[in-house]
Write a protein that holds these residues in place. Structure first.
Motif, PDB file in Angstrom:
ATOM      1  N   VAL A  34      -7.206   7.943  49.465  1.00 20.05           N
ATOM      2  CA  VAL A  34      -8.118   8.977  49.957  1.00 20.05           C
ATOM      3  C   VAL A  34      -8.645   9.893  48.853  1.00 20.05           C
ATOM      4  CG1 VAL A  34      -7.126   8.986  52.292  1.00 20.05           C
ATOM      5  CG2 VAL A  34      -6.255  10.593  50.579  1.00 20.05           C
ATOM      6  N   VAL A  35      -8.162   9.722  47.628  1.00 20.51           N
ATOM      7  CA  VAL A  35      -8.594  10.627  46.550  1.00 20.51           C
ATOM      8  C   VAL A  35      -9.530   9.910  45.568  1.00 20.51           C
ATOM      9  CG1 VAL A  35      -7.807  12.072  44.626  1.00 20.51           C
ATOM     10  CG2 VAL A  35      -6.524  12.064  46.777  1.00 20.51           C
ATOM     11  N   ARG A  36      -9.092   8.709  45.149  1.00 23.63           N
ATOM     12  CA  ARG A  36      -9.913   7.908  44.245  1.00 23.63           C
ATOM     13  C   ARG A  36     -10.461   8.734  43.079  1.00 23.63           C
ATOM     14  NH1 ARG A  36     -11.772   2.826  46.475  1.00 23.63           N
ATOM     15  NH2 ARG A  36      -9.792   1.768  46.742  1.00 23.63           N
ATOM     16  N   GLY A  37      -9.534   9.285  42.285  1.00 20.45           N
ATOM     17  CA  GLY A  37      -9.937  10.023  41.086  1.00 20.45           C
ATOM     18  C   GLY A  37     -10.655  11.330  41.391  1.00 20.45           C
ATOM     19  N   GLY A  38     -10.592  11.791  42.621  1.00 24.62           N
ATOM     20  CA  GLY A  38     -11.234  13.055  42.992  1.00 24.62           C
ATOM     21  C   GLY A  38     -12.610  12.863  43.617  1.00 24.62           C
ATOM     22  N   ARG A  39     -13.053  11.622  43.742  1.00 21.33           N
ATOM     23  CA  ARG A  39     -14.410  11.363  44.246  1.00 21.33           C
ATOM     24  C   ARG A  39     -14.601  11.886  45.668  1.00 21.33           C
ATOM     25  NH1 ARG A  39     -13.679   6.810  40.979  1.00 21.33           N
ATOM     26  NH2 ARG A  39     -13.095   5.308  42.580  1.00 21.33           N
ATOM     27  N   VAL A  40     -13.499  11.933  46.429  1.00 19.95           N
ATOM     28  CA  VAL A  40     -13.621  12.374  47.827  1.00 19.95           C
ATOM     29  C   VAL A  40     -14.227  13.778  47.934  1.00 19.95           C
ATOM     30  CG1 VAL A  40     -11.264  13.349  48.009  1.00 19.95           C
ATOM     31  CG2 VAL A  40     -12.383  12.411  50.038  1.00 19.95           C
ATOM     32  N   ALA A  41     -13.940  14.624  46.930  1.00 23.11           N
ATOM     33  CA  ALA A  41     -14.390  16.018  47.024  1.00 23.11           C
ATOM     34  C   ALA A  41     -15.643  16.282  46.196  1.00 23.11           C
ATOM     35  CB  ALA A  41     -13.261  16.954  46.568  1.00 23.11           C
ATOM     36  N   ASP A  42     -16.232  15.237  45.644  1.00 19.29           N
ATOM     37  CA  ASP A  42     -17.440  15.410  44.830  1.00 19.29           C
ATOM     38  C   ASP A  42     -18.660  15.303  45.743  1.00 19.29           C
ATOM     39  OD1 ASP A  42     -19.633  15.162  43.254  1.00 19.29           O
ATOM     40  OD2 ASP A  42     -18.908  13.445  42.091  1.00 19.29           O
ATOM     41  N   PRO A  43     -19.337  16.431  46.002  1.00 18.03           N
ATOM     42  CA  PRO A  43     -20.434  16.403  46.978  1.00 18.03           C
ATOM     43  C   PRO A  43     -21.582  15.493  46.553  1.00 18.03           C
ATOM     44  CG  PRO A  43     -20.317  18.543  45.865  1.00 18.03           C
ATOM     45  CD  PRO A  43     -19.137  17.756  45.401  1.00 18.03           C
ATOM     46  N   GLN A  82      -2.211  14.366  47.238  1.00 21.84           N
ATOM     47  CA  GLN A  82      -2.730  13.762  46.012  1.00 21.84           C
ATOM     48  C   GLN A  82      -1.547  13.178  45.244  1.00 21.84           C
ATOM     49  OE1 GLN A  82      -5.828  16.180  43.989  1.00 21.84           O
ATOM     50  NE2 GLN A  82      -5.123  17.830  45.319  1.00 21.84           N
ATOM     51  N   THR A  83      -1.762  12.030  44.636  1.00 19.70           N
ATOM     52  CA  THR A  83      -0.692  11.411  43.844  1.00 19.70           C
ATOM     53  C   THR A  83      -1.237  11.012  42.473  1.00 19.70           C
ATOM     54  OG1 THR A  83      -1.234   9.213  44.723  1.00 19.70           O
ATOM     55  CG2 THR A  83       0.484  10.433  45.872  1.00 19.70           C
ATOM     56  N   VAL A  84      -0.355  11.055  41.468  1.00 16.89           N
ATOM     57  CA  VAL A  84      -0.659  10.448  40.165  1.00 16.89           C
ATOM     58  C   VAL A  84       0.465   9.472  39.872  1.00 16.89           C
ATOM     59  CG1 VAL A  84      -1.953  12.407  39.257  1.00 16.89           C
ATOM     60  CG2 VAL A  84       0.531  12.293  38.903  1.00 16.89           C
ATOM     61  N   GLY A  85       0.224   8.543  38.953  1.00 19.24           N
ATOM     62  CA  GLY A  85       1.267   7.568  38.629  1.00 19.24           C
ATOM     63  C   GLY A  85       0.638   6.299  38.106  1.00 19.24           C
ATOM     64  N   ALA A  86       1.384   5.204  38.267  1.00 18.08           N
ATOM     65  CA  ALA A  86       0.923   3.908  37.763  1.00 18.08           C
ATOM     66  C   ALA A  86      -0.429   3.536  38.364  1.00 18.08           C
ATOM     67  CB  ALA A  86       1.958   2.838  38.086  1.00 18.08           C
ATOM     68  N   LYS A  87      -0.712   4.058  39.558  1.00 11.58           N
ATOM     69  CA  LYS A  87      -1.984   3.742  40.233  1.00 11.58           C
ATOM     70  C   LYS A  87      -3.015   4.829  39.971  1.00 11.58           C
ATOM     71  CE  LYS A  87      -0.709  -0.047  41.581  1.00 11.58           C
ATOM     72  NZ  LYS A  87      -1.395  -1.314  41.401  1.00 11.58           N
ATOM     73  N   SER A  88      -2.827   5.556  38.854  1.00 12.11           N
ATOM     74  CA  SER A  88      -3.778   6.585  38.451  1.00 12.11           C
ATOM     75  C   SER A  88      -3.781   7.755  39.452  1.00 12.11           C
ATOM     76  CB  SER A  88      -5.161   5.956  38.278  1.00 12.11           C
ATOM     77  OG  SER A  88      -5.985   6.831  37.583  1.00 12.11           O
ATOM     78  N   LEU A 135       7.007   2.445  43.787  1.00  6.90           N
ATOM     79  CA  LEU A 135       7.411   3.727  44.381  1.00  6.90           C
ATOM     80  C   LEU A 135       6.639   3.991  45.676  1.00  6.90           C
ATOM     81  CD1 LEU A 135       7.545   5.753  41.064  1.00  6.90           C
ATOM     82  CD2 LEU A 135       9.521   5.322  42.545  1.00  6.90           C
ATOM     83  N   GLN A 136       5.369   3.613  45.690  1.00  4.93           N
ATOM     84  CA  GLN A 136       4.577   3.799  46.915  1.00  4.93           C
ATOM     85  C   GLN A 136       5.043   2.839  48.011  1.00  4.93           C
ATOM     86  OE1 GLN A 136       0.674   3.174  45.280  1.00  4.93           O
ATOM     87  NE2 GLN A 136       0.425   5.317  44.696  1.00  4.93           N
ATOM     88  N   GLY A 137       5.378   1.604  47.614  1.00  3.21           N
ATOM     89  CA  GLY A 137       5.900   0.643  48.587  1.00  3.21           C
ATOM     90  C   GLY A 137       7.173   1.172  49.217  1.00  3.21           C
ATOM     91  N   LYS A 138       8.036   1.761  48.382  1.00  4.07           N
ATOM     92  CA  LYS A 138       9.291   2.315  48.904  1.00  4.07           C
ATOM     93  C   LYS A 138       9.008   3.497  49.826  1.00  4.07           C
ATOM     94  CE  LYS A 138      13.753   2.809  49.333  1.00  4.07           C
ATOM     95  NZ  LYS A 138      14.804   2.951  48.332  1.00  4.07           N
ATOM     96  N   LEU A 139       8.001   4.288  49.478  1.00  3.13           N
ATOM     97  CA  LEU A 139       7.630   5.401  50.369  1.00  3.13           C
ATOM     98  C   LEU A 139       7.215   4.859  51.743  1.00  3.13           C
ATOM     99  CD1 LEU A 139       6.886   8.406  50.956  1.00  3.13           C
ATOM    100  CD2 LEU A 139       4.607   7.880  50.077  1.00  3.13           C
ATOM    101  N   LEU A 140       6.395   3.810  51.750  1.00  5.53           N
ATOM    102  CA  LEU A 140       5.976   3.215  53.027  1.00  5.53           C
ATOM    103  C   LEU A 140       7.191   2.721  53.803  1.00  5.53           C
ATOM    104  CD1 LEU A 140       2.866   1.175  51.814  1.00  5.53           C
ATOM    105  CD2 LEU A 140       2.827   3.249  53.223  1.00  5.53           C
TER     106      LEU A 140
END
Ligand SMILES: C[S@@+](CC[C@H](N)C(=O)[O-])C[C@H]1O[C@@H](n2cnc3c(N)ncnc32)[C@H](O)[C@@H]1O
Length: 225
Positions: free
Chosen positions: A170-179, A208-214, A47-52
């Protein structure tokens, strides 16, 4: 049911209905051969490949730059958005990954349009710039996240008004916003986001996305005049 399982099931549901022919032979074989060669399972989802691909088509892309080839899975999705005389340059550090990718791309019939260049992207990019290529209409950044701000700077140099830059993970499980998280990859992504947000020639957003790639996400930036 766990959240992850639910996200996966919904991705499967969308894939069945929206991409009934995907993965086709070349895409399925690209993943199969990448697995068989021991490449990490970190390609974009179908689905992400198709988005690209849709984004590249919306851009009317004739020239695409990808940073981070792996086995060429996202490359094939993007390459299929190109016209017959279009061009995609994909940069890959690991020669083993590049070798698998080149085979996968040839099987997809894209070897005339797609070129995989081996080496650290920060060495390949200045060489590419020296060749004075036409501006890239789409840049997909999906390599070592620590260098994301440098890749954004190069993307800006190699694009022109109206080009689209896509930054993955850019999200990586929310780590981006964890100070408290000071992982160099997270710092690299934060610096790239700061660059997008503060740059007078960029208009950007992130999803933010969820799916097969977490749980992860993309940043998108349009190059202004
Ligand atoms: C997430 S994978 C790319 C996945 C691919 N875009 C896809 O979705 O099918 C990241 C790739 O970037 C490559 N990479 C890591 N550091 C790099 C560097 N400094 N220069 C170029 N490529 C690099 C890795 O070897 C790996 O193959």
């Amino acid at each position: 049911m766990s959240e992850q399982r639910l996200w996966h099931e919904v991705d499967d549901y969308f894939t069945d209905r929206l991409l009934p022919d995907a993965p086709d032979d070349a895409l399925a074989a690209a993943l199969r051969d990448s697995d068989a060669a021991g490449l990490p399972k970190i390609a974009v989802s179908p689905l992400q490949g198709k988005l690209l691909q849709l984004l590249a088509q919306l851009q009317g892309a004739r020239n695409i730059l990808e940073i981070g080839t792996l086995g060429g899975y996202s490359t094939i999705w993007l390459g299929r958005a190109l016209p017959a005389d279009g061009r995609l340059v994909s940069l890959e550090y690991d020669p083993r990954h590049a070798e698998v990718a080149v085979r996968n791309i040839a099987r997809a019939g894209l070897d005339k349009q797609v070129e995989v260049r081996v080496g650290p992207a920060l060495e390949s990019l200045p060489r590419l710039a020296d060749e004075n290529p036409p501006p890239f209409d789409v840049v997909f950044i999906d390599a070592d996240k620590v260098n994301n701000p440098h890749y954004m700077e190069w993307a800006l140099r190699l694009t022109s008004t109206g080009s689209l830059i896509v930054l993955d993970n850019v999200v990586r499980g929310g780590r981006v916003a964890d100070p408290d998280n000071t992982d160099p990859d997270v710092l690299g992504t934060r610096a790239a986001l700061d660059l997008i947000g503060g740059h007078p020639r960029l208009s950007g957003t992130a999803l933010q996305t969820v799916g097969a790639k977490s749980y992860d996400g993309f940043a998108l930036a349009r190059v202004l005049a």
